[in-house]
Design a protein around this motif. Structure first.
Motif, PDB file in Angstrom:
ATOM      1  N   THR A  82       2.247  -0.432 -11.169  1.00  0.00           N
ATOM      2  CA  THR A  82       3.674  -0.080 -11.112  1.00  0.00           C
ATOM      3  C   THR A  82       4.455  -0.952 -10.136  1.00  0.00           C
ATOM      4  O   THR A  82       5.680  -0.846 -10.060  1.00  0.00           O
ATOM      5  CB  THR A  82       3.833   1.391 -10.697  1.00  0.00           C
ATOM      6  OG1 THR A  82       3.370   1.553  -9.346  1.00  0.00           O
ATOM      7  CG2 THR A  82       3.036   2.307 -11.608  1.00  0.00           C
ATOM      8  N   LEU A  83       3.751  -1.816  -9.400  1.00  0.00           N
ATOM      9  CA  LEU A  83       4.399  -2.596  -8.355  1.00  0.00           C
ATOM     10  C   LEU A  83       5.211  -3.764  -8.889  1.00  0.00           C
ATOM     11  O   LEU A  83       6.198  -4.173  -8.280  1.00  0.00           O
ATOM     12  CB  LEU A  83       3.347  -3.146  -7.376  1.00  0.00           C
ATOM     13  CG  LEU A  83       2.716  -2.150  -6.403  1.00  0.00           C
ATOM     14  CD1 LEU A  83       1.545  -2.794  -5.689  1.00  0.00           C
ATOM     15  CD2 LEU A  83       3.756  -1.687  -5.395  1.00  0.00           C
ATOM     16  N   TRP A  84       4.794  -4.332  -9.998  1.00  0.00           N
ATOM     17  CA  TRP A  84       5.289  -5.640 -10.399  1.00  0.00           C
ATOM     18  C   TRP A  84       6.538  -5.561 -11.265  1.00  0.00           C
ATOM     19  O   TRP A  84       6.629  -6.107 -12.353  1.00  0.00           O
ATOM     20  CB  TRP A  84       4.166  -6.419 -11.068  1.00  0.00           C
ATOM     21  CG  TRP A  84       2.947  -6.348 -10.209  1.00  0.00           C
ATOM     22  CD1 TRP A  84       1.767  -5.737 -10.486  1.00  0.00           C
ATOM     23  CD2 TRP A  84       2.818  -6.856  -8.880  1.00  0.00           C
ATOM     24  NE1 TRP A  84       0.899  -5.827  -9.432  1.00  0.00           N
ATOM     25  CE2 TRP A  84       1.520  -6.516  -8.423  1.00  0.00           C
ATOM     26  CE3 TRP A  84       3.663  -7.561  -8.013  1.00  0.00           C
ATOM     27  CZ2 TRP A  84       1.060  -6.857  -7.160  1.00  0.00           C
ATOM     28  CZ3 TRP A  84       3.198  -7.897  -6.758  1.00  0.00           C
ATOM     29  CH2 TRP A  84       1.920  -7.557  -6.339  1.00  0.00           C
ATOM     30  N   SER A  85       7.499  -4.852 -10.751  1.00  0.00           N
ATOM     31  CA  SER A  85       8.839  -4.799 -11.331  1.00  0.00           C
ATOM     32  C   SER A  85       9.823  -4.934 -10.176  1.00  0.00           C
ATOM     33  O   SER A  85       9.643  -4.307  -9.129  1.00  0.00           O
ATOM     34  CB  SER A  85       9.060  -3.473 -12.070  1.00  0.00           C
ATOM     35  OG  SER A  85      10.425  -3.288 -12.379  1.00  0.00           O
ATOM     36  N   TRP A  86      10.850  -5.759 -10.358  1.00  0.00           N
ATOM     37  CA  TRP A  86      11.751  -6.026  -9.247  1.00  0.00           C
ATOM     38  C   TRP A  86      12.444  -4.755  -8.758  1.00  0.00           C
ATOM     39  O   TRP A  86      12.886  -4.680  -7.614  1.00  0.00           O
ATOM     40  CB  TRP A  86      12.793  -7.071  -9.649  1.00  0.00           C
ATOM     41  CG  TRP A  86      13.641  -7.529  -8.497  1.00  0.00           C
ATOM     42  CD1 TRP A  86      14.995  -7.468  -8.392  1.00  0.00           C
ATOM     43  CD2 TRP A  86      13.178  -8.127  -7.277  1.00  0.00           C
ATOM     44  NE1 TRP A  86      15.415  -7.982  -7.189  1.00  0.00           N
ATOM     45  CE2 TRP A  86      14.306  -8.393  -6.483  1.00  0.00           C
ATOM     46  CE3 TRP A  86      11.912  -8.438  -6.772  1.00  0.00           C
ATOM     47  CZ2 TRP A  86      14.226  -8.961  -5.215  1.00  0.00           C
ATOM     48  CZ3 TRP A  86      11.828  -9.012  -5.508  1.00  0.00           C
ATOM     49  CH2 TRP A  86      12.974  -9.272  -4.746  1.00  0.00           C
ATOM     50  N   GLY A  87      12.527  -3.768  -9.602  1.00  0.00           N
ATOM     51  CA  GLY A  87      13.143  -2.515  -9.176  1.00  0.00           C
ATOM     52  C   GLY A  87      12.180  -1.554  -8.526  1.00  0.00           C
ATOM     53  O   GLY A  87      12.598  -0.478  -8.077  1.00  0.00           O
TER      54      GLY A  87
ATOM     55  N   GLY B  74       0.799  -1.223   0.000  1.00  0.00           N
ATOM     56  CA  GLY B  74       0.000   0.000   0.000  1.00  0.00           C
ATOM     57  C   GLY B  74       0.827   1.266   0.000  1.00  0.00           C
ATOM     58  O   GLY B  74       0.302   2.347  -0.288  1.00  0.00           O
ATOM     59  N   MET B  75       2.122   1.146   0.322  1.00  0.00           N
ATOM     60  CA  MET B  75       2.995   2.319   0.275  1.00  0.00           C
ATOM     61  C   MET B  75       3.103   2.885  -1.133  1.00  0.00           C
ATOM     62  O   MET B  75       3.519   4.029  -1.324  1.00  0.00           O
ATOM     63  CB  MET B  75       4.391   1.952   0.788  1.00  0.00           C
ATOM     64  CG  MET B  75       4.435   1.527   2.253  1.00  0.00           C
ATOM     65  SD  MET B  75       4.070   2.895   3.373  1.00  0.00           S
ATOM     66  CE  MET B  75       4.358   2.102   4.958  1.00  0.00           C
ATOM     67  N   ALA B  76       2.732   2.082  -2.136  1.00  0.00           N
ATOM     68  CA  ALA B  76       2.790   2.563  -3.519  1.00  0.00           C
ATOM     69  C   ALA B  76       1.829   3.714  -3.751  1.00  0.00           C
ATOM     70  O   ALA B  76       1.983   4.476  -4.714  1.00  0.00           O
ATOM     71  CB  ALA B  76       2.479   1.420  -4.483  1.00  0.00           C
TER      72      ALA B  76
END
Length: 755
Positions: A410-415, A119-121
């Motif tokens: 935007t969450l589903w990137s390892w970076g 949720g911080m996103a």
């Protein structure tokens, strides 16, 4: 001598008392008082009606619902508050059901920690809710299971009281927040004025005596502090916009909105205020002028403070002195003999004469004075708000209140920083859970979790700051809590102590976290004592201290696990800064405003200017945080600092051009302006976008030489007067400097992006 010392002591005491009163009357402490009152009403009310155990559980529900309750716009308040009880109650119940199953409980806590921290996103809107949901799980661990009642019945009972407290607080918050909205508008604007006055005093130091020491300070920390203060002010202004620009449908609200518009103009005048300062310092005879400007900035800052104080205390401010006449005569304060013998005295549009530079600085200082006069007139009810520029489009300047699904994608990137932070938090909580099972006491394992949640931040700099303050605040809080509990207070007395602690903990969480840590420790220990009064108070204090040290240590250790170093974020921030500078240049140099029948073009420029400030704020804050990171992973600081400084200078140059266009649009020759403005806009755009090859760049403060060829033909110096409509030499100077700065920004950006 004794009388002088006594007077100085009295002045210092009054200043400290005034600073304390400003905090006590601020919007964040007012929010803290409202939060504490809600906590008192719910915990005491439920406790008196349904019993102390029910009151304690309801108090936990209220505490969990509190984090998202901050001063903000009325619209969307319920949508901001309701996710916490809806999601928090099931989490609370699940933990209650698994109290006697350590393995399943650990899996639940770790998995939910990962999901919650995603949720911080959602940034400032999502972070308080994520923290509140973690509190729901952690505080459920604090409620001991009732061995005399079946597990399901006991879990349903305590969860019901918890839910009652949480939902009652949401209802209370929405009602009280709406009632406090008029006061929040005033207090947020007053706090912004105080920050603006502090920035004015800091900027005044640039006008100090030109000595090797001051030059060293200017080359070092002063510019960095100015940029950091500008970034903090930009963030604060956005929070104020969100409240003050909402539904300005009454005259008092319109006056406050108009005052905020003048604050925005003051910020622009301040940024532009030192544009010609370095050029003037190259000439002799300027010391007396700069000293007077230094004093004038301090005087205007003091008057701004007076206005803010009057708003805080609900008084009608006294009318300030108008300093424009003094500033009008300031341009003649130059030492003429020194000027005449100055070999650097040039009279070209590219290199204005010293008296022209003095006049330019004095004029911008006079603009600041005029804005202060307008602020006081509006606050006294004597001025009429002029809201035509943004009246129909204020919604464009405030933060959205509706929830968006975009951050989820935007969450589903390892970076992705939010994803890495969620993994980091889950691993830290898992480690803490294992350690808590191995501790010889293990009665308050949730204290370790609580410390990790409040200390572990998204960046190393924030984690280190929270770690130190949390440990120090916990030690002080333990001493204070022991003192309170040694008096054996009754239920209502403890509720009162919890109310005061809750007020301080919530109100100062984002301003003075040390006091928040002290208050939170008192809150946790007394709350724990109420839930389980049979435990030893002295041992609980010892346990609290050790658990806090363990939690802080774990948070610190895991801040290095899957780190999101600021260096990885810098390239995107740099690209955003460059893009926003291009957009701002295009709108600032667009002549459509001269022919417009409404304020739509000006509104477009204001939006582009806001985006430019926001992008720079993000870059400055990232650069600040990177200073706390290991030296090996820091971004290249020199080009980063240069990019920030050049971008702010370019904003100032183009803002000065746009301001002249708006103020003199009825007296300007469109045909004369069209070609130089169009050429400047094209060159700035090409330079920033990399389409024009930079052959040679120079520092914008050095005597100007063209990048490729002269953009504007030099002409005789023309000192602009208040009644003079021919400002072409100054337009040419500003545009030439903006082009040079665009080349510098591109050069700085290329160095950063190449790393």
């Amino acid at each position: 001598m004794k009388l002088l010392a006594a007077r100085m002591s009295r002045v210092a005491l009054e200043a400290h008392a005034r600073a304390i009163l400003r905090v006590l009357l601020s919007y964040y402490m007012t929010n803290g008082y409202a939060v504490a009152l809600g906590y008192l009403l719910i915990s005491a009310g439920v406790g008196l009606v349904l019993g102390t155990e029910a009151g304690a559980a309801a108090a936990l529900g209220a505490v969990v619902a509190i984090p998202p309750d901050v001063a903000g716009p009325r619209k969307g308040k319920f949508r901001q508050m309701i996710p916490t009880p809806i999601l928090g109650v099931p989490l609370f119940f699940a933990v209650q059901m698994l109290h006697s199953s350590p393995l399943e409980l650990g899996i639940l806590i770790v998995v939910c920690t990962f999901v919650v921290f995603l949720g911080m996103a959602w940034g400032k809107r999502g972070a308080p809710i994520a923290i509140a949901l973690m509190f729901a799980m952690i505080f459920s661990l604090a409620v001991p299971p009732n061995e005399e009642v079946k597990r399901l019945s006991a879990a349903l009972s305590v969860t019901g009281y918890f839910a009652l407290g949480a939902f009652l607080y949401v209802l209370y918050s929405c009602i009280v927040h709406r009632w406090l909205n008029p006061r929040y508008r005033v207090l947020l604007l007053a706090d912004t004025l105080l920050s603006l006055a502090d920035l004015m005093r800091l900027q005044a130091r640039q006008f100090g005596e030109d000595t090797p020491e001051t030059r060293s300070e200017a080359a070092g920390g002063l510019i960095s502090r100015l940029l950091a203060r500008q970034a903090a002010l930009a963030d604060q202004i956005q929070s104020t916009r969100d409240v003050v620009f909402e539904s300005p449908d009454t005259l008092p609200r319109q006056r406050l909105a108009a005052m905020l518009l003048h604050v925005l103009d003051m910020r622009d005048h301040m940024i532009a205020g030192a544009l010609d300062l370095d050029a003037l310092k190259q000439h002799a005879g300027h010391h007396s002028v700069l000293a007077q400007m230094h004093d004038m900035l301090f005087l205007l800052a003091k008057e701004t403070d007076m206005l803010a104080d009057a708003m805080l205390f609900g008084r009608k401010p006294e009318r300030p002195m108008d300093h424009r006449a003094q500033l009008e005569s300031l341009r003649w304060a130059v030492d003429e003999d020194a000027m005449q013998s100055d070999p650097n005295r040039l009279i070209t549009s590219r290199n204005p004469s010293p008296d022209a530079l003095v006049h330019s600085l004095a004029e911008r200082m006079a603009n600041l004075n005029d804005e202060v006069q307008r602020l006081f007139a509006l606050a006294r009810g004597e001025g009429k708000p002029n809201l035509a520029a943004v009246r129909t489009s204020w919604h464009l300047f405030v933060s959205p209140v509706a929830w968006s699904i975009k951050p989820f994608y935007t969450l589903w990137s390892w970076g992705a920083p939010a994803l890495r932070h969620a993994v980091r938090a889950a691993l830290a909580i898992a480690t803490a859970y294992v350690i808590s099972l191995l501790l010889p006491w293990g009665t308050h394992e949730y204290w370790i979790f609580l410390t990790i949640v409040v200390v572990l931040r998204g960046s190393l700099a924030q984690t280190l700051e929270r770690r130190n303050l949390r440990v120090g605040g916990t030690l002080l809080g333990c001493v204070l809590a022991l003192s309170i509990l040694s008096l054996h207070p009754g239920y209502l007395a403890m509720i009162l102590c919890l109310t005061v602690a809750q007020s301080v903990a919530h109100g100062l969480a984002l301003r003075m976290y040390l006091y928040t840590a002290v208050a939170a420790t008192v809150l946790g220990l007394i709350q724990s004592h109420m839930i389980s009064a049979s435990s030893s108070t002295v041992f609980a204090l010892f346990e609290r201290t050790v658990d806090t040290l363990l939690g802080a240590g774990i948070a610190w250790l895991f801040s290095y696990v899957l780190p999101s170093w600021e260096r990885s974020q810098i390239p995107n921030l740099v690209r955003r800064v460059v893009k926003s500078q291009i957009d701002h240049a295009r709108t600032a140099l667009d002549l459509i405003q001269l022919d417009a029948v409404d304020n739509t073009p000006e509104l477009k420029w204001r939006l582009a200017r806001k985006d430019a400030y926001d992008s720079l704020t993000a870059l400055v804050l990232a650069a600040e945080r990177s200073l706390k990171e290991p030296r090996a992973v820091r971004p290249p600081l020199q080009p980063l600092e240069l990019l920030q400084a050049h971008a702010y200078q370019m904003l100032a140059q183009l803002t000065a051009v746009k301001t002249l266009l708006l103020m003199r649009r009825g007296n300007l020759n469109r045909e004369r302006l069209e070609q130089p403005l169009t050429r400047a806009m094209e060159r700035i755009t090409n330079l920033l976008s990399g389409k024009e090859i930079i052959i040679d760049t120079i520092d914008a403060d050095e005597p100007a030489e063209p990048i490729r060829e002269p953009t504007f033909a030099p002409g005789p110096e023309h000192v602009p007067q208040g009644w003079d409509a021919d400002l072409m030499p100054w337009f040419e100077r500003r545009l030439e400097q903006a082009i040079l700065l665009a080349a510098q920004i591109r050069k700085d950006a290329d160095q950063l992006l190449a790393k």
